[in-house]
Scaffold this motif. Structure first.
Motif, PDB file in Angstrom:
ATOM      1  N   LEU B 526      17.357 -18.643  78.055  1.00 12.60           N
ATOM      2  CA  LEU B 526      16.620 -18.062  79.179  1.00 12.60           C
ATOM      3  C   LEU B 526      15.778 -19.112  79.891  1.00 12.60           C
ATOM      4  N   ILE B 529      18.772 -21.572  81.787  1.00 11.92           N
ATOM      5  CA  ILE B 529      19.618 -21.091  82.885  1.00 11.92           C
ATOM      6  C   ILE B 529      18.957 -21.302  84.253  1.00 11.92           C
ATOM      7  N   GLU B 567      21.591 -14.856  82.878  1.00 12.84           N
ATOM      8  CA  GLU B 567      20.216 -14.654  82.440  1.00 12.84           C
ATOM      9  C   GLU B 567      20.001 -13.215  81.974  1.00 12.84           C
ATOM     10  N   ARG B 571      18.857 -11.827  78.329  1.00 13.63           N
ATOM     11  CA  ARG B 571      17.681 -10.963  78.258  1.00 13.63           C
ATOM     12  C   ARG B 571      18.012  -9.677  77.498  1.00 13.63           C
TER      13      ARG B 571
END
Ligand SMILES: Cc1cc2nc3c(=O)[nH]c(=O)nc-3n(C[C@H](O)[C@H](O)[C@H](O)COP(=O)(O)OP(=O)(O)OC[C@H]3O[C@@H](n4cnc5c(N)ncnc54)[C@H](O)[C@@H]3O)c2cc1C
Ligand code: HEM
Ligand code: FES
Lengths: 230, 637, 249
Positions: B526, B529, B567, B571
């Motif tokens: 995260l 990216i 992303e 997540r």
């Protein structure tokens, strides 16, 4: 009849005509050869055969016209297909390698045109007597058209004999593909027969070539008709 | 964002039948006046477009390939499930339903799955009527096989080309409607945005990939059938063109994205051979029926496999799962291979491979039997690797294969944007956290042939004509957004190709959000990216212009979307603090290394709402209740 | 290994186009042909040049998108293989490889190696289907199909529509493609009621798209990555003949 015309002018329909006329011409070529091979049986036999054909009278003309029509149809279809095929690839490849296509199959129009030229010459020579009028005028003892001497005198000339040799090679080439191809075009071919058709076509083409070449070559090399002199 | 699954009431067995007779109908005379855009021509899109056109709607179908026949569905090999019970081995709609819910590790919506199992039988009838040449018995009836570890033989197949044959059936139905003028087909056309007006999806923006012309198309409903996003990983078994663009654009316009982290890794693919690798090739799962999986017992054992004696081999699947052995489900087999390679036991280039050995089977059954069963697969393997699997064991390694996540849809297959329906692999689907073999084809065709034609009519009958026209401001704005983005991509004139960014992202996702995930890795991804994305927008090289066929530009647009989507995937993986199906969180495992589900906290579909550039997305939950199939722990010991 | 490529470059449909020479360096024998082109393209992009456009999607030999004429043979030297499945180990260090697009009037070049094959779709529109609407199909096992027929139908249905047959044919004929569809549907009981009309319509559509006629040279079957036999062409001719004799063609 519109349906028939429509159906026969498609690519597949034209190939039917091509195959049917080709098959007819092929059969004629074989019959023609068998008749002419009588040259080996001597003057009397051959001249009698020729005189016999003449006696058919109107029937002979029907046959001749039929043959001519077939031939013309074959040629017209050939041109129509060639045109269609050339238009189908306006831009050529820089490099193109045939994979399975035989030389014969790729050059049908060339072999066909050579055969056409030859047929014209052949007719002028033996049927119409335009090229060797003196040979054409010969009569045998019974007053029949002396086909035997005409043929022998013709083939004793190396140039004439050579032109026949060349023509026959191309006819052989044409038929080595054509005689099998027609089964495919007509839809008579099946996977399990296709090898057979291909082999038989090549065999038959070879026979036609050999049979037809036997005449000019044996005469040229004075194995037959050595007694005939101009 | 409101998540109303709109599941009809009543017993699960009769929900769909009853609902079908209660749904609103469009007057036949009016159908022609309804314009439906179907994006995608795979199994889902082609079947939907053809069926809708047959019903009388005016359909416009798009695909980015040069022909609808080339949609990625063409590549499916193994088969399609249906609860026909032709094998007389006790299959039923109920059993297929049960197996699918359980196989999905209890993360799918029961009512949808039941309906899927119900209509599965009609799919086979329809396909046979279209001339799909399924495998047959000598008596002329259809043949079935057991697939993907199912205990009944319910898989219909057409040699190793089932997807191809099913797609050709749907494609031919579609072409028939195109010929009749009922469908307008735009091939080599890529949808780049959805147009929403008054809260309703009323059209799309698309780019003609040959001329570069960007055009808008208004409609009364939009159907996305744009397939899965497995290519986020760059290397996958998906076709090169598979992408997330359509789904991602729709997400940014308001469609909830469900369970993006649910990806399926297929255990039997041909390993990577070098940096040039552009995609991975799947070898049918059926190989595990006769092949034995092993690795050397000691790390760095460089002997050729034939010289490694039995005593030095570890048949790890047989050892760890004595009752299922080499036939454990995909996720289990994949993780076990990864574990072996992670501990240095892997074979082949880079140590990323395990052996799949047919030696024993060849000795036991004879080479000819093995050849009859797998000849084409062995040939394919040989073609790609130049190794002969009859003599040396195959080398295999897991690869990304399918994405269970996708745009959230209700029972009617409608997304959170009214008027926008999502079908096939593109929706979050009926497979929960793991898809069973031969069920994706079933779902795509169920959606397209037998569900959407009803539910879309029901929607149109109520919503009426959209009155949308291309000159409305929403269309003009969407088109200029698309144009601006394209100009931006073209204007960077940096140094790196779209593929190089894609590879970088793919590697990161594979390492951190692949077969096994953990919080630290996901957080790292995260963090990374956005950095890759930033470089992308500064250093991307796209030669040429937008007014021509420009493959780099096409790729760049797709990579840009993957860079945003990746992303969300991480997540989603991070917040799902459990292991289920294809989602394996290392923190959540049993003592023996098996996945540990957390039904108390995660029995839901995680649905993400886009909130704007650079803003955290909102998480919504559709909670899943299981009234018919009680969640239990999968065990293959 | 290092290779010299002569690649057809054509900016757009109306551009004249020409062969351009490129060097492909450090090619690994494990690469597929398209991966080799990918690497060349990465170099081109790095130099700010337009990469070579070519079609590909599945890269596993089933979608039929890839379509390169490689040294004068569609899909290159390995029989029964698409370009995407062709591996560089079939070439030698120092080879010069000429890469061209399919060439046919019916397949106009769009850019570089990319051609428009929508003519195939239009042929299918003319009758390459069984006219059944969704719903109402009888139970699948109500229509038994003898296994040999089903198998032959499958052999024909394996066509991936790549166009290699057209590319290979000296006449740019689509007979193998069309005959495969005629055979696929014609072997099945479901396909019988439209059999005559189908063969007629497909042949007429094929002609209308500007493909050539068949000279039975069989380069098509030799080039076919799915090895579809030219026997189907004979079968199509048979069907056409019978339709014609019925007065239906
Ligand atoms: C190698 C492999 C083998 C498989 N084997 C099986 C199997 O045996 N059994 C099984 O059940 N499943 C199998 N699957 C899974 C299954 O094939 C897919 O899930 C399914 O085919 C997806 O179908 P679809 O219609 O949803 O999408 P796709 O077939 O992927 O079609 C997507 C369509 O959308 C279009 N599209 C996408 N984006 C855009 C855009 N932006 N604009 C315009 N058009 C767009 C594309 O052109 C295409 O037409 C396999 C998958 C793979 C990769
Ligand atoms: C004795 C004379 C001839 C015979 C016996 C003959 C025989 C045949 C046969 C059997 C075929 C195969 C048909 C098929 O593929 O279905 C054929 C094809 C062909 N013939 Fe002839 N032919 C003769 C003369 C000619 C002539 C004079 C021409 C030239 C104008 C010609 C041009 C062709 C062509 C071009 C084809 C191939 C058509 C195609 O498939 O594209 N032929 N011929
Ligand atoms: S890319 Fe699909 S067949 Fe080659």
């Amino acid at each position: 009849m519109r349906w028939l015309w429509q159906g026969l002018t498609t690519s597949v329909g034209t190939k039917f005509l091509m195959a049917l006329t080709g098959m007819f011409l092929f059969l004629f070529t074989v019959a023609h050869m068998v008749g002419n091979l009588q040259v080996f049986a001597g003057p009397d036999q051959l001249n009698a055969y020729a005189a016999g054909l003449k006696k058919l009278g109107p029937l002979l003309w029907v046959m001749r016209l039929g043959l001519l029509a077939t031939f013309v149809a074959h040629i017209l279809c050939a041109f129509s297909l060639v045109k269609r095929n050339e238009e189908a690839r306006p831009v050529q490849y820089a490099v193109k390698r045939p994979i399975a296509a035989t030389y014969a199959s790729r050059t049908m129009i060339m072999s066909g045109l050579i055969v056409l030229a030859f047929v014209v010459y052949h007719l002028a020579h033996f049927t119409l007597g335009w090229t060797h009028g003196d040979h054409f005028a010969l009569r045998d003892a019974q007053g029949r058209h002396d086909v035997y001497r005409m043929v022998v005198l013709g083939f004793q000339s190396p140039f004439v004999a050579l032109s026949y040799v060349v023509a026959m090679v191309f006819l052989g080439l044409h038929l080595s593909h054509g005689a099998a191809s027609l089964f495919q075009s007509m839809g008579w071919n099946r996977k399990k027969y296709s090898c057979f058709f291909a082999g038989a076509a090549r065999g038959l083409a070879m026979l036609v070539v050999l049979g037809n070449l036997a005449m000019p070559l044996s005469i040229l090399f004075r194995l037959v008709g050595q007694e005939v002199t101009p | 964002m409101k998540l109303d699954s709109a599941v009809p009431s009543g017993p699960i067995e009769t929900k769909w039948d009853r609902h079908r007779s209660e749904m609103k109908l469009v007057n036949p005379a009016n159908k022609r006046k309804f314009r439906v855009i179907v994006v995608g021509s795979g199994l889902a899109g082609a079947s939907a477009a053809a069926s809708l056109a047959e019903l009388g709607y005016s359909v416009h179908c798009l695909c980015f390939q040069d022909s609808p026949r080339r949609a990625h569905s063409i590549a499916a090999q193994g088969g399609i499930n249906a609860a026909k019970n032709y094998s007389n081995d006790g299959d039923s709609v109920w059993r297929l339903f049960y197996d699918t819910v359980k196989g999905g590790d209890y993360r799918a919506r029961e009512a949808n799955v039941y309906r899927l199992a119900q209509v599965s039988v009609n799919i086979i009838d329809q396909c046979v009527a279209q001339g799909v040449p399924f495998a047959r018995e000598y008596g002329g009836l259809l043949e079935n096989r057991s697939f993907g570890g199912a205990q009944v033989s319910r898989t219909f197949y057409a040699r190793g080309q089932t997807g191809q044959q099913l797609l050709l059936g749907a494609y031919q139905a579609l072409e028939r409607q195109i010929g009749l003028g009922a469908v307008k087909m735009s091939a080599r056309t890529e949808m780049l945005d959805v147009v929403v007006r008054g809260g309703r999806a009323v059209g799309i923006v698309a780019r003609d990939l040959v001329t570069g012309v960007i055009s808008t198309h208004s409609a009364d409903a939009v159907v996305l059938a744009t397939g899965g996003y497995g290519n986020a990983f760059f290397l996958s078994t998906n076709a090169k063109g598979c992408n997330v663009t359509a789904a991602w654009r729709a997400h940014k316009r308001g469609a909830g994205f469900a369970n993006p982290c649910f990806t399926q890794i297929h255990p039997t693919c041909i390993p990577v051979s070098g940096d040039h690798q552009s995609k991975l090739t799947l070898m049918s799962e059926s190989l595990r029926n006769d092949g034995r999986v092993w690795v050397p017992k000691t790390a760095q054992d460089r002997r050729p496999p034939s010289e490694i004696p039995e005593s030095d081999r570890d048949y790890y699947l047989e050892r760890r799962y004595p009752s299922f052995g080499n036939l454990v489900p995909r996720d289990v087999a994949s993780r076990a291979a990864k574990a072996a390679c992670d501990s240095g036991l892997g074979v082949g280039p880079g140590g990323l491979g395990v052996y799949l050995d047919f030696g024993d089977s060849i000795r036991r059954l004879g080479k000819s039997t093995i050849e009859a069963r797998y000849g084409n697969l062995f040939d394919m393997y040989k073609k790609i690797t130049a190794e002969n699997p009859y003599e040396a064991p195959m080398r295999i390694y897991p690869a990304v294969h399918y994405t269970m996540g996708g745009l959230w849809v209700d029972y009617h297959l409608m997304s959170t944007i009214p008027g926008m329906f999502v079908i096939g692999e593109a929706n979050f689907s009926d497979h929960g956290a793991n898809r069973l073999g031969a069920s994706a084809l079933m779902q795509g065709l169920a959606d397209g042939y037998f569900i959407l034609p009803y539910t879309l009519g029901n929607y149109l009958a109520q919503a009426g004509n959209s009155q949308a026209k291309e000159d409305q401001p929403e269309f003009v704005a969407a088109a200029s957004d698309v144009k601006a983005r394209q100009d931006r991509l073209l204007g960077i004139r940096g140094k790196r190709s779209p593929d190089s960014f894609h590879r970088e992202l793919g590697k990161l996702l594979w390492d951190k959000c692949g077969m096994a995930r953990n919080a630290a890795g996901l957080k790292e991804a995260l963090a990374k990216i956005p950095a890759i994305r930033a470089e992308f927008w500064q250093n991307l090289a796209v030669p040429g212009t937008g007014e021509e066929l420009n493959i780099s530009l096409e790729k760049a647009g797709r990579v840009a979307d993957f860079l945003e989507f990746g992303e969300l995937m991480c997540r989603d993986a991070l917040v799902r603090e459990e292991s289920c199906g294809g989602h394996f969180r290392e923190e959540h495992q049993m003592a023996d290394g098996e996945a540990k589900r957390n039904d108390a906290d995660f029995s839901h579909a995680a649905v993400w709402e886009y909130t704007g550039e650079g803003k955290e997305p909102n998480l919504h939950k559709e909670s899943l209740t299981f009234e018919h199939v009680k969640p239990s722990t999968r065990s293959y010991k | 290994m290092n290779l010299t490529l002569k690649v057809w470059r054509q900016a757009g449909p109306s551009d004249r186009g020409r062969l351009v020479t490129y060097e492909a360096k450090h090619v690994s024998p494990d690469m597929s042909f398209l991966e080799m082109l990918d690497v060349v393209n990465e170099d081109l992009i790095a130099r700010g040049e337009d990469p070579i456009a070519f079609d590909s999607d599945c890269r596993e030999g089933i979608c039929g998108a890839c379509s390169c004429m490689i040294d004068g043979v569609p899909h290159g030297p390995d029989r029964g293989t698409t370009t995407c499945q062709l591996h560089m180990r079939h070439f030698k260090d120092g080879d010069t490889i000429t890469i061209e697009p399919w060439r046919a009037r019916a397949f106009p070049v769009l850019k570089d190696l990319v051609v428009d094959r929508s003519a195939f779709d239009r042929i299918i529109q003319a009758g390459g289907f069984i006219s059944v609407n969704t719903g109402g199909a009888p139970d699948a096992n109500l229509i038994p199909v003898p296994k040999p027929d089903a198998d032959k139908a499958f052999d024909a249905a394996a066509c991936i529509g790549c166009g290699a047959c057209v590319a290979a044919c000296k006449n740019a004929s689509a007979m193998l493609f069309v005959s495969a569809k005629v055979a696929h549907l014609g072997y099945l009981p479901q396909g019988q009621s439209e059999r005559d009309a189908r063969v007629r319509n497909l042949v007429m559509a094929m002609d209308a798209q500007g493909f050539g006629a068949c000279t039975n040279t069989y380069d098509c079957e030799a080039a076919c990555p799915k090895e579809i036999p030219a026997d189907f062409i004979s079968r199509m001719n048979r069907d056409y003949r019978s339709a014609l004799l019925k007065g239906d063609a």
